[in-house]
Design a protein around this motif. Structure first.
Motif, PDB file in Angstrom:
ATOM      1  N   ASP A  28      -6.069   3.411   6.563  1.00 41.92           N
ATOM      2  CA  ASP A  28      -6.321   3.844   5.192  1.00 41.92           C
ATOM      3  C   ASP A  28      -6.882   2.703   4.348  1.00 41.92           C
ATOM      4  O   ASP A  28      -7.806   2.890   3.541  1.00 41.92           O
ATOM      5  CB  ASP A  28      -5.015   4.367   4.595  1.00 41.92           C
ATOM      6  CG  ASP A  28      -5.257   5.272   3.390  1.00 41.92           C
ATOM      7  OD1 ASP A  28      -6.393   5.760   3.248  1.00 41.92           O
ATOM      8  OD2 ASP A  28      -4.315   5.493   2.622  1.00 41.92           O
TER       9      ASP A  28
ATOM     10  N   ARG B  92       3.285   4.509  11.298  1.00 43.59           N
ATOM     11  CA  ARG B  92       3.050   4.353   9.861  1.00 43.59           C
ATOM     12  C   ARG B  92       2.161   3.157   9.580  1.00 43.59           C
ATOM     13  O   ARG B  92       1.236   3.222   8.762  1.00 43.59           O
ATOM     14  CB  ARG B  92       4.384   4.198   9.141  1.00 43.59           C
ATOM     15  CG  ARG B  92       4.271   4.198   7.629  1.00 43.59           C
ATOM     16  CD  ARG B  92       5.398   3.426   6.978  1.00 43.59           C
ATOM     17  NE  ARG B  92       5.262   1.983   7.193  1.00 43.59           N
ATOM     18  CZ  ARG B  92       5.789   1.060   6.381  1.00 43.59           C
ATOM     19  NH1 ARG B  92       6.478   1.425   5.316  1.00 43.59           N
ATOM     20  NH2 ARG B  92       5.652  -0.214   6.637  1.00 43.59           N
TER      21      ARG B  92
ATOM     22  N   SER C  44      -6.824  -0.090  -4.094  1.00 42.77           N
ATOM     23  CA  SER C  44      -6.567   0.529  -5.389  1.00 42.77           C
ATOM     24  C   SER C  44      -6.281  -0.543  -6.432  1.00 42.77           C
ATOM     25  O   SER C  44      -5.886  -1.667  -6.099  1.00 42.77           O
ATOM     26  CB  SER C  44      -5.380   1.478  -5.285  1.00 42.77           C
ATOM     27  OG  SER C  44      -4.194   0.747  -4.983  1.00 42.77           O
TER      28      SER C  44
ATOM     29  N   GLU D 233     -10.699   1.929   4.985  1.00 44.61           N
ATOM     30  CA  GLU D 233     -11.715   2.937   4.682  1.00 44.61           C
ATOM     31  C   GLU D 233     -12.328   2.778   3.299  1.00 44.61           C
ATOM     32  O   GLU D 233     -13.502   3.097   3.093  1.00 44.61           O
ATOM     33  CB  GLU D 233     -11.107   4.339   4.808  1.00 44.61           C
ATOM     34  CG  GLU D 233     -10.772   4.728   6.242  1.00 44.61           C
ATOM     35  CD  GLU D 233     -10.112   6.091   6.318  1.00 44.61           C
ATOM     36  OE1 GLU D 233      -9.850   6.677   5.233  1.00 44.61           O
ATOM     37  OE2 GLU D 233      -9.847   6.563   7.437  1.00 44.61           O
TER      38      GLU D 233
ATOM     39  N   HIS E 178       0.827  -1.207   0.000  1.00 43.79           N
ATOM     40  CA  HIS E 178       0.000   0.000   0.000  1.00 43.79           C
ATOM     41  C   HIS E 178       0.861   1.258   0.000  1.00 43.79           C
ATOM     42  O   HIS E 178       0.607   2.203  -0.752  1.00 43.79           O
ATOM     43  CB  HIS E 178      -0.926  -0.025   1.209  1.00 43.79           C
ATOM     44  CG  HIS E 178      -1.772   1.209   1.341  1.00 43.79           C
ATOM     45  ND1 HIS E 178      -2.690   1.594   0.395  1.00 43.79           N
ATOM     46  CD2 HIS E 178      -1.829   2.154   2.313  1.00 43.79           C
ATOM     47  CE1 HIS E 178      -3.282   2.708   0.767  1.00 43.79           C
ATOM     48  NE2 HIS E 178      -2.776   3.079   1.934  1.00 43.79           N
ATOM     49  N   CYS E 179       1.884   1.272   0.857  1.00 40.71           N
ATOM     50  CA  CYS E 179       2.720   2.467   0.962  1.00 40.71           C
ATOM     51  C   CYS E 179       3.601   2.668  -0.261  1.00 40.71           C
ATOM     52  O   CYS E 179       3.916   3.801  -0.626  1.00 40.71           O
ATOM     53  CB  CYS E 179       3.574   2.384   2.236  1.00 40.71           C
ATOM     54  SG  CYS E 179       2.625   2.461   3.771  1.00 40.71           S
TER      55      CYS E 179
ATOM     56  N   ALA F  85      -1.468   3.880  10.504  1.00 37.60           N
ATOM     57  CA  ALA F  85      -2.098   4.776   9.528  1.00 37.60           C
ATOM     58  C   ALA F  85      -2.409   4.037   8.228  1.00 37.60           C
ATOM     59  O   ALA F  85      -3.467   4.249   7.615  1.00 37.60           O
ATOM     60  CB  ALA F  85      -1.187   5.974   9.265  1.00 37.60           C
ATOM     61  N   ALA F  86      -1.480   3.176   7.783  1.00 31.90           N
ATOM     62  CA  ALA F  86      -1.709   2.428   6.535  1.00 31.90           C
ATOM     63  C   ALA F  86      -2.894   1.479   6.671  1.00 31.90           C
ATOM     64  O   ALA F  86      -3.730   1.367   5.765  1.00 31.90           O
ATOM     65  CB  ALA F  86      -0.447   1.663   6.157  1.00 31.90           C
TER      66      ALA F  86
ATOM     67  N   GLU G  57       0.065   8.693  -2.499  1.00 27.47           N
ATOM     68  CA  GLU G  57      -0.816   9.685  -1.880  1.00 27.47           C
ATOM     69  C   GLU G  57      -1.446   9.175  -0.582  1.00 27.47           C
ATOM     70  O   GLU G  57      -2.265   9.865   0.018  1.00 27.47           O
ATOM     71  CB  GLU G  57      -1.945  10.054  -2.860  1.00 27.47           C
ATOM     72  CG  GLU G  57      -2.964   8.950  -3.128  1.00 27.47           C
ATOM     73  CD  GLU G  57      -2.483   7.898  -4.113  1.00 27.47           C
ATOM     74  OE1 GLU G  57      -3.221   6.949  -4.385  1.00 27.47           O
ATOM     75  OE2 GLU G  57      -1.331   8.039  -4.599  1.00 27.47           O
ATOM     76  N   SER G  58      -1.083   7.971  -0.154  1.00 24.42           N
ATOM     77  CA  SER G  58      -1.683   7.394   1.048  1.00 24.42           C
ATOM     78  C   SER G  58      -1.156   8.087   2.300  1.00 24.42           C
ATOM     79  O   SER G  58      -0.301   8.962   2.240  1.00 24.42           O
ATOM     80  CB  SER G  58      -1.388   5.891   1.110  1.00 24.42           C
ATOM     81  OG  SER G  58       0.003   5.690   1.283  1.00 24.42           O
ATOM     82  N   ALA G  59      -1.651   7.631   3.439  1.00 22.96           N
ATOM     83  CA  ALA G  59      -1.301   8.247   4.727  1.00 22.96           C
ATOM     84  C   ALA G  59      -0.077   7.602   5.345  1.00 22.96           C
ATOM     85  O   ALA G  59       0.085   7.612   6.562  1.00 22.96           O
ATOM     86  CB  ALA G  59      -2.491   8.138   5.680  1.00 22.96           C
ATOM     87  N   CYS G  60       0.822   7.042   4.522  1.00 20.53           N
ATOM     88  CA  CYS G  60       1.979   6.326   5.072  1.00 20.53           C
ATOM     89  C   CYS G  60       3.114   7.255   5.474  1.00 20.53           C
ATOM     90  O   CYS G  60       3.934   6.897   6.319  1.00 20.53           O
ATOM     91  CB  CYS G  60       2.500   5.312   4.060  1.00 20.53           C
ATOM     92  SG  CYS G  60       1.308   4.011   3.664  1.00 20.53           S
TER      93      CYS G  60
END
Length: 773
Positions: free
Chosen positions: A106, A99, A113, A109, A81-82, A102-103, A87-90
């Motif tokens: 994300d 980190r 992708s 939610e 994901h990161c 947060a991932a 543009e992710s929250a990583c």
């Protein structure tokens, strides 16, 4: 048609799968049934079953492996994901833990992708290939007996038999379940599945494993019918080599970065419509309508591919299951080499000849370690370690020891397994089986040292200078290989089932994982620069090697008896387990007692020591009472007064050595720990002079030293137990504690009871506290 009528396909599949599962269950519970029956019969009364209590370690290791694979699957999701969604929250987090949180938030939610879905399709494809190739490479395809040759004689229609074979291999694919089920659970959990997750993960894993079982059955059936055993052995060796890089590609996904992430970015989108890709889409479906499309397609593809596979299998077997090429063909044999051409004992020369003849064993022992280390470096993006072999001694030693330890895992660990059904012949040789296994351990230790020697030779040639740090690591590797040769042979005795009909079932994977854990511990000693940590690891693993060898030696006479075991006796392994339990309970107690910030108070540490000692003593004594263990250490052995006087006398040299050590430390300006006043002196004396001596003497003298005396003479047993006693204490006190361990062991050896060493320990602690105060 004469004879019994064929049964239905579904019932045949159920019966054969049940037969395999029942066989595995019988192997695990045979001894318990024998115990309940009282061992009645015309022969001798059987000893306790050798598998009684052996379920504990497999369960612990299985849970540890499931946890490890689950954590790896979680980390793969986060890294993908990161890496694939900038543009992710990583980004912008101070710690890796923040980190990761947060991932995961994300990912929960919104649907994954498209780039992440393609990357998950790649991960599931890799895991599916591992589930296919590892069982295919580990199964002995060239063995003379093929179970399908007698399965076709059963009253089952051809297609029913094939469906049953696929179903049985689907259910019993332990490797497949271990790699696929945790991954599907983690993907579904991250996507928001909760109550439906177990059923969804189970159904998806079953579908993928059924496809793997079909391809595996097609492959080994076709290969057996078309290739002679010599070519089958070569092909099996190639398959076992090819499966190793796949595992490390998956591991590289969990570490992040490197070329593997580039592969994930470029993974083709059409794989989303293959079964692994559809499995990922189904797990990411956030609603029932969204799950219908991938679910239906996955079910249709699985059914169609299974039907096509069974049709191809039927065509493969249309001419029968016995082919002319399935037996060994005649070939010109080379004359045996002269006896002087190979060094070593006759048994070692025999081992070398067997290694040269068995191509699969040769490749697994000498080629697969290179593939494993190369895959680790290449796919995890650490090939720069090869460029730093002249300047990075830790990386050089890690590569050298890794090669040697893998050689031992794939050779010395297999010592009993390679004998197979011919193991009974070793019992007829003019020598003990213990001596023969030690000869094999020495041989494999020498062969395993070849790779480290070559690696260090290259490193020294590239190094600008040969410094003390590199010399220390060379010595550590040279010392570690013989230690792990003994550990490998000892664990191999426990891990091997020489009576198993299938070669793949002769090794219990639990002990392979345990060996890997020990090798990882030794790897820490190669990386750290603190000499006390190195000393602690070496002493712990050397003592562990002795303890495991003693335990394995006790079981050597019973290897060919599936239900008998040696009478339970106190061993050095009991002392090692009790010591680990002692410190684990202490750590848990400190965590519960210490609720504030900073270091725990001396009161909490002292109380935790008392709790750990009491819990360990109670549990060990209960187990000994329950199984009727012989040789349990006694507190009193003879008159009390002579034991007390002897213990006090042996404390004097330990106190004198500690006083000289403290003077030397003060002379050189080295600070020693002092009582901080956080605990009252009477309470400190009670814990240091009563609780600690009682628990530690029971473990280190009663169990460890007493167990070592069964295998070693007095002097080595005294030194080994004292060294282990010293390394579990703070580094600054190792020297005087070692002397205390020697004196306490001598006191125990003289009197035979724990009272004397307890008095030695108590008087020593009281004197040290008085001197420090």
């Amino acid at each position: 048609m004469n004879g019994p009528l064929p049964v239905g396909n579904a019932r045949a599949a159920w019966l054969l799968a049940r037969l395999r599962l029942r066989r595995l269950l019988n192997m695990a519970t045979l001894s318990m049934r024998r115990k309940r029956s009282g061992g009645s019969g015309g022969g001798r009364v059987a000893t306790a079953g050798k598998r009684r209590g052996r379920w504990i370690l497999p369960i612990v290791m299985a849970l540890a492996m499931v946890f490890a694979f689950s954590f790896q699957a979680r980390q793969i999701l986060i890294n993908l994901h990161c890496e694939l969604a900038p543009e992710s929250a990583c980004g912008g987090h101070a710690t890796a833990h923040e980190r990761d949180r947060a991932a995961l938030a994300d990912l929960g939610e919104a649907p994954f992708s498209p780039a992440l879905q393609r990357a998950l399709a790649m991960e599931l494809w890799l895991l599916w290939l591992v589930a296919l190739l590892v069982p295919l490479g580990s199964r002995e395809m060239a063995q003379p007996d093929w179970d399908l040759e007698w399965l076709v004689t059963l009253p089952v229609r051809r297609k029913g038999l094939l469906w049953a074979r696929v179903a049985e291999r689907t259910v019993t694919n332990a490797t497949g379940w271990l790699v696929l089920f945790p991954a599907t659970v983690m993907i579904g959990w991250t996507a928001g599945l909760r109550w439906t997750l177990p059923a969804a993960a189970l159904a998806i894993s079953l579908a993928l494993l059924a496809l793997a079982a079909t391809v595996r059955t097609l492959a080994d059936t076709g290969l057996r019918l078309s290739l002679p055993p010599s070519q089958l052995r070569n092909l099996q060796a190639a398959i076992s080599v090819a499966s190793m890089p796949l595992i490390y590609v998956v591991i590289a996904l969990s570490t992040g970065g490197g070329m593997v992430m580039d592969w994930a970015r470029a993974w083709p989108a059409w794989t989303l419509w293959t079964p692994p890709g559809l499995a990922g889409q189904l797990l990411d479906a956030r609603s029932l309508p969204a799950a219908l499309g991938p679910g239906v397609l996955l079910a249709l593809q699985t059914a169609l591919l299974l039907w096509a596979g069974i049709a191809l299998l039927s065509r493969q077997l249309s001419a029968g299951v016995v082919a002319a090429s399935s037996r060994e063909t005649a070939r010109t044999q080379r004359p045996p080499a002269a006896a002087w051409a190979m060094p070593g004992t006759p048994l070692q020369r025999r081992e070398l000849r067997l290694l040269a003849r068995d191509r699969t064993f040769l490749v697994q022992s000498l080629v697969v370690p290179l593939v494993i280390i190369g895959s680790q470096l290449f796919f995890t993006g650490r090939m720069d370690a090869m460029a730093r072999v002249g300047t990075d001694g830790a990386a050089l030693a890690s590569i050298a020891f890794g090669l040697g330890s893998y050689v031992l895992l794939l050779s010395a660990f297999q010592t009993i397994n390679t004998e197979g059904q011919a193991l009974w012949m070793l019992y007829t040789f003019p020598g003990t089986l213990e001596r023969m296994l030690l000869e094999k351990a020495r041989l494999w230790a020498l062969l395993a040292l070849v790779y480290p020697a070559a690696v260090f030779a290259v490193g020294i040639a590239w190094a600008p200078a040969l410094d003390a740090g590199l010399l220390a690591r060379i010595a550590l590797v040279a010392l570690g290989i013989p230690i792990f040769a003994l550990i490998a042979v000892a664990l191999g005795v426990w891990a091997s089932d020489p009576l198993a009909h299938e070669a793949g079932a002769r090794i219990r994977p639990t002990y392979v994982y345990l060996y890997s854990i020990f090798a990882g511990m030794y790897g820490f000693a190669l990386y750290t620069d603190t000499w006390t940590h190195r000393l602690a690891v070496v002493v712990l693993l050397a003592a562990l090697a002795l303890a495991l060898w003693q335990k394995a030696r006790d079981h050597l006479p019973y290897l060919l008896d599936p239900s008998a075991a040696p009478p339970p006796r106190v061993s050095a392994a009991d002392g090692m387990v009790a010591a680990l339990l002692f410190f684990a309970v202490q750590a848990i107690a400190v965590t519960v007692l210490h609720r504030g910030e900073g270091a725990p108070a001396l009161t909490d540490l002292a109380l935790a020591l008392a709790i750990g000692g009491a819990a360990t003593w109670a549990l060990v004594r209960f187990v000994y009472w329950r199984v009727g263990t012989a040789g349990v250490p006694r507190f009193l052995h003879g008159p009390v007064v002579p034991a007390v006087l002897s213990g006090a006398a042996w404390a004097l040299p330990a106190i004198a050595a500690a006083a000289l050590y403290m003077l030397a430390m003060r002379h050189f300006g080295i600070a020693l720990p002092q009582p901080d006043g956080a605990i009252a002196l009477p309470v400190l004396l009670a814990i240091a002079c009563v609780a600690a001596p009682l628990s530690e003497e029971f473990i280190f003298r009663g169990l460890l030293f007493g167990g070592l005396r069964r295998s070693l003479s007095a002097a080595p047993a005294v030194l080994a137990s004292a060294a282990l006693f010293a390394v579990v204490h703070p580094p600054v006190s190792m020297v005087p504690v070692f002397v205390l361990g020697v004196c306490a062991a001598l006191a125990y050896g003289r009197k035979g009871g724990l009272l004397a060493p307890v008095v030695t320990h108590a008087v020593y602690n009281a004197a040290i506290i008085t001197l420090q105060s």
